[in-house]
Design a protein around this motif. Structure first.
Motif, PDB file in Angstrom:
ATOM      1  N   ARG A  53       9.979   0.422  -8.298  1.00 39.25           N
ATOM      2  CA  ARG A  53      10.579  -0.184  -9.394  1.00 39.25           C
ATOM      3  C   ARG A  53      11.905   0.171  -8.722  1.00 39.25           C
ATOM      4  N   TRP A  54      12.422   1.053  -8.497  1.00 41.80           N
ATOM      5  CA  TRP A  54      13.590   1.774  -8.141  1.00 41.80           C
ATOM      6  C   TRP A  54      14.175   0.263  -6.883  1.00 41.80           C
ATOM      7  N   HIS A  55      15.607   0.495  -7.263  1.00 40.55           N
ATOM      8  CA  HIS A  55      15.945  -0.428  -6.498  1.00 40.55           C
ATOM      9  C   HIS A  55      15.535  -0.341  -4.181  1.00 40.55           C
ATOM     10  N   HIS A  56      15.882   1.237  -4.533  1.00 37.77           N
ATOM     11  CA  HIS A  56      15.453   1.206  -2.958  1.00 37.77           C
ATOM     12  C   HIS A  56      14.702   1.969  -2.678  1.00 37.77           C
ATOM     13  N   SER A  57      14.288   2.990  -1.749  1.00 39.70           N
ATOM     14  CA  SER A  57      14.164   3.738  -0.975  1.00 39.70           C
ATOM     15  C   SER A  57      14.434   3.967   0.647  1.00 39.70           C
ATOM     16  N   LEU A 104       0.924  -1.030  -0.100  1.00 39.90           N
ATOM     17  CA  LEU A 104      -0.316  -0.603   0.308  1.00 39.90           C
ATOM     18  C   LEU A 104       0.800   1.349   0.142  1.00 39.90           C
ATOM     19  N   ILE A 105       2.614   0.941   0.343  1.00 35.95           N
ATOM     20  CA  ILE A 105       3.201   1.973   0.133  1.00 35.95           C
ATOM     21  C   ILE A 105       3.541   1.957  -1.980  1.00 35.95           C
ATOM     22  N   THR A 106       3.621   3.473  -2.225  1.00 32.69           N
ATOM     23  CA  THR A 106       3.731   4.273  -3.196  1.00 32.69           C
ATOM     24  C   THR A 106       5.275   4.561  -3.231  1.00 32.69           C
ATOM     25  N   HIS A 107       5.631   5.588  -2.779  1.00 34.97           N
ATOM     26  CA  HIS A 107       6.789   5.932  -2.678  1.00 34.97           C
ATOM     27  C   HIS A 107       8.038   6.703  -1.222  1.00 34.97           C
ATOM     28  N   LEU A 108       8.333   7.100  -1.651  1.00 33.56           N
ATOM     29  CA  LEU A 108       9.096   8.027  -0.199  1.00 33.56           C
ATOM     30  C   LEU A 108       8.902   9.168  -0.240  1.00 33.56           C
ATOM     31  N   ARG A 109       8.198  10.479   0.345  1.00 32.14           N
ATOM     32  CA  ARG A 109       8.406  11.385   0.270  1.00 32.14           C
ATOM     33  C   ARG A 109       9.184  12.537   1.084  1.00 32.14           C
ATOM     34  N   VAL A 144      18.264   5.365   4.364  1.00 31.74           N
ATOM     35  CA  VAL A 144      19.407   4.331   5.071  1.00 31.74           C
ATOM     36  C   VAL A 144      18.859   4.846   6.850  1.00 31.74           C
ATOM     37  N   ILE A 145      18.702   3.650   6.839  1.00 32.03           N
ATOM     38  CA  ILE A 145      18.180   3.075   9.032  1.00 32.03           C
ATOM     39  C   ILE A 145      19.789   2.203   9.512  1.00 32.03           C
ATOM     40  N   ASN A 146      20.287   3.390  10.571  1.00 37.81           N
ATOM     41  CA  ASN A 146      21.240   2.351  11.715  1.00 37.81           C
ATOM     42  C   ASN A 146      19.740   1.462  12.474  1.00 37.81           C
ATOM     43  N   SER A 147      20.173  -0.061  12.843  1.00 33.82           N
ATOM     44  CA  SER A 147      19.293  -0.549  14.257  1.00 33.82           C
ATOM     45  C   SER A 147      20.464  -1.500  14.043  1.00 33.82           C
ATOM     46  N   PRO A 148      20.690  -1.827  15.886  1.00 36.16           N
ATOM     47  CA  PRO A 148      21.049  -3.105  16.487  1.00 36.16           C
ATOM     48  C   PRO A 148      20.611  -4.468  16.399  1.00 36.16           C
ATOM     49  N   ASN A 149      19.007  -4.543  15.440  1.00 36.48           N
ATOM     50  CA  ASN A 149      17.914  -5.490  15.282  1.00 36.48           C
ATOM     51  C   ASN A 149      18.045  -5.579  14.140  1.00 36.48           C
ATOM     52  N   PRO A 150      19.013  -5.458  13.318  1.00 36.71           N
ATOM     53  CA  PRO A 150      18.194  -5.109  11.524  1.00 36.71           C
ATOM     54  C   PRO A 150      16.869  -5.911  10.555  1.00 36.71           C
ATOM     55  N   GLU A 151      17.453  -7.502  11.404  1.00 34.93           N
ATOM     56  CA  GLU A 151      16.416  -8.475  10.193  1.00 34.93           C
ATOM     57  C   GLU A 151      15.455  -8.165  11.200  1.00 34.93           C
ATOM     58  N   GLN A 152      14.824  -8.141  12.574  1.00 37.68           N
ATOM     59  CA  GLN A 152      13.770  -7.684  13.013  1.00 37.68           C
ATOM     60  C   GLN A 152      13.153  -6.518  12.115  1.00 37.68           C
TER      61      GLN A 152
END
Length: 312
Positions: A187-191, A5-10, A146-154
């Motif tokens: 379709r962009w590789h990553h937002s 339901l998310i279309t893009h980064l704002r 890009v965000i940092n997390s000590p629990n990235p898999e979660q």
């Protein structure tokens, strides 16, 4: 994975103690345009983007990431997402309603599993924007966060399950395991990308330039202006995009990029890239080496906004 339901980064919203210094940097040096500045709040637009703003700055006692904002297509999609998140026990900051930010719209905010605030909205007025001219070295749009997390898999599981993000690629290291996950919502590789880090924090925000020449001209302007460079210029393998990373006055890493890869989502299969291979980090071989200095700058300061929604 749920229906997307998310279309893009704002936009990405930052709180900073030295508001005036940060505002001066993002407008005169980085190349964003102030659309509204009032009472310690500034909404800064990218010249080529239809979004009302790409960065919001807020004067505050402590530095923090206020929120990351994404778009949805319709009010029905916003309502469906809020209902889905609530049913799954995701804490909502508030129920969907009329937005009070420039351009209006309809949306809501919630906390992700690390406690950072995420906003989803639709029906925001389109901003008058333009096609940038050759040689114009200012951002076209916000490319990705890009965000940092000590629990990235979660976190990866959270964004896949609850928001319908899809995995594009993963970076790994033989000694450290998986280190960064690139997630897309179109379709962009990553937002959005999620990096393994010692604490919750903003890793970097990236801004798309018109082309290679404008990307290099912008990079040069910052270097000549004495802005501290973290890493680059170079070209990543994952996403195939160029990169030049700098520090803003409050120590947030921000990036100029261009040519982020567009994927055929029906046929794409995620790669697992070993970034101990220098060509994975930088295909060109022109950037300074990825080392402890680069990694430390990208860790940023621990975020002070965990499970505390911004006041505006």
């Amino acid at each position: 994975m749920n229906e997307r339901l998310i279309t893009h980064l704002r936009h990405v919203d930052l709180a900073v103690p030295d508001y005036d210094k940060q505002l001066e940097f993002y407008t005169t040096m980085w190349g964003l345009e102030p659309t509204v500045t009032d009472g310690g709040i500034a909404f800064l637009a990218a010249a080529g983007s239809p979004e009302q703003y790409s960065v919001r700055l807020r004067k505050a006692a402590e530095k923090r990431l206020d929120l990351i904002a994404f778009g949805a297509a319709t009010p029905a999609d916003v309502d469906a997402l809020a209902e889905r998140l609530g049913a799954d026990g995701v804490p909502l900051v508030g129920e969907p309603g009329k937005m009070q930010t420039p351009g209006g719209g309809y949306g809501f905010r919630f906390f992700d599993c690390d406690g950072r605030t995420v906003e989803v909205s639709c029906d925001v007025d389109v901003r008058a924007h333009r096609k940038l001219e050759e040689g114009e070295a200012v951002p076209v749009k916000l490319s990705h966060v890009v965000i940092n997390s000590p629990n990235p898999e979660q976190n990866v599981a959270f964004y896949e399950k609850h928001l319908g993000f899809a995995l594009s690629d993963t970076l790994m290291h033989p000694r450290m395991g998986s280190m960064m996950w690139f997630l897309r919502t179109n379709r962009w590789h990553h937002s959005l990308a999620i990096a393994r880090g010692p604490h919750v924090a903003l890793h970097h925000a990236s801004f798309e330039m018109r082309g290679i020449d404008e990307y290099m001209r912008g990079t040069g302007r910052l270097l000549r202006g004495g802005v501290e460079k973290v890493w680059g210029p170079g070209r990543h393998l994952a996403g195939n995009n160029t990169f030049s990373y700098f520090l803003d006055p409050h120590g947030n890493t921000i990036e100029y990029t261009t040519e982020l890869e567009e994927l055929d989502e029906d046929s794409w299969h995620p790669h697992l890239y070993d970034f101990s291979d220098p060509a994975v980090s930088d295909q060109w071989g022109t950037a300074n080496p990825m080392n402890e200095f680069v990694a430390k700058q990208s860790f940023n300061d621990p975020d002070r906004g965990i499970f505390v929604a911004p006041p505006v």
